[in-house]
Design an enzyme around this catalytic site. Structure first.
Site, PDB file in Angstrom:
ATOM      1  N   HIS A 116       8.930   6.134  -3.904  1.00 39.46           N
ATOM      2  CA  HIS A 116       7.642   5.544  -4.274  1.00 39.46           C
ATOM      3  C   HIS A 116       7.768   4.994  -5.697  1.00 39.46           C
ATOM      4  O   HIS A 116       8.315   5.676  -6.574  1.00 39.46           O
ATOM      5  CB  HIS A 116       6.532   6.605  -4.198  1.00 39.46           C
ATOM      6  CG  HIS A 116       5.185   6.058  -4.504  1.00 39.46           C
ATOM      7  ND1 HIS A 116       4.485   5.265  -3.605  1.00 39.46           N
ATOM      8  CD2 HIS A 116       4.413   6.152  -5.610  1.00 39.46           C
ATOM      9  CE1 HIS A 116       3.332   4.916  -4.149  1.00 39.46           C
ATOM     10  NE2 HIS A 116       3.263   5.431  -5.362  1.00 39.46           N
ATOM     11  N   THR A 148       5.287  14.551   3.405  1.00 37.68           N
ATOM     12  CA  THR A 148       4.388  15.492   4.073  1.00 37.68           C
ATOM     13  C   THR A 148       3.183  14.690   4.570  1.00 37.68           C
ATOM     14  O   THR A 148       3.094  13.477   4.337  1.00 37.68           O
ATOM     15  CB  THR A 148       3.939  16.605   3.110  1.00 37.68           C
ATOM     16  OG1 THR A 148       3.374  15.990   1.940  1.00 37.68           O
ATOM     17  CG2 THR A 148       5.104  17.482   2.692  1.00 37.68           C
TER      18      THR A 148
END
Ligand code: GAR
Length: 197
Positions: A116, A148
């Protein structure tokens, strides 16, 4: 754990992180070191330039367009079938611009990682560089993390920071961060493989 350790990389765009990982795998001979190889690159966009890049690197490519499915669940189920055909030890999101269903994330729990373009937990979501500049941040960067169910959360595996310069635009900052992404992501994948040895 499947053996050999197949890695499947998911992309949506230019695929420069995918190429950085694939080149590290070749140059550092991950096959002999870890029994690991890039089994396939899969794109949800048929026109993703990264597909040609993967082919040029000798990697099998697949396209599964999300536009061919009525729901997120149906797309993710088909994507899981496609990925599982390669019996992956690790699934690597490299600029894969899709929100994943909990079913997908749960299926690959512990073997699904993402990069990210921010220093998480700051700036989850999109437009990270513009938001970092507007917030007056003096540092920006990138994060490799386990995926997650919650978007851009999940245990952090590695981070790299760069300065935000006074005259930065989102584009100049993104380019500076991307240089670090190309160093960080191969290192993080290699680190993950070492823990599985
Ligand atoms: C990279 O900057 C990556 O961090 C970002 O997309 C770009 C993909 O570039 N990912 C995200 O924003 C995920 N939320 P690439 O296709 O050249 O690797």
């Amino acid at each position: 754990m499947p053996n050999p350790k197949n890695i499947v990389i998911l992309i949506s765009g230019s695929g420069s992180n995918m190429a950085a990982i694939a080149q590290a795998a070749q140059q550092q001979d991950w096959k002999n070191q870890f029994g690991a190889s890039i089994a396939a690159v899969i794109s949800n966009r048929p026109d993703a330039p990264g597909l040609r890049l993967a082919q040029a690197l000798g990697i099998a490519t697949q396209v599964l367009s999300h536009k061919d499915f009525d729901s997120r669940e149906a797309f993710d189920a088909a994507l899981m079938r496609l990925i599982d055909g390669y019996q992956p030890a690790l699934v690597v999101l490299a600029g894969f611009m899709r929100i994943l269903t909990p079913g997908f994330v749960g299926h690959y729990a512990g073997r699904l990682i993402n990069i990210h373009p921010s220093l998480l937990p700051a700036f989850t979501g999109l437009n990270t560089h513009q938001r970092a500049i507007e917030a007056g941040c003096k540092q920006a960067g990138c994060t490799v993390h386990q995926v997650t169910a919650e978007l851009d959360h999940g245990p952090i595996l590695a981070q790299a920071a760069v300065p935000v310069l006074p005259d930065d635009t989102a584009e100049t900052l993104a380019a500076r961060v991307l240089v670090q992404e190309h160093l960080l992501y191969p290192l993080a994948v290699r680190g993950w493989l070492q823990t599985q040895a």
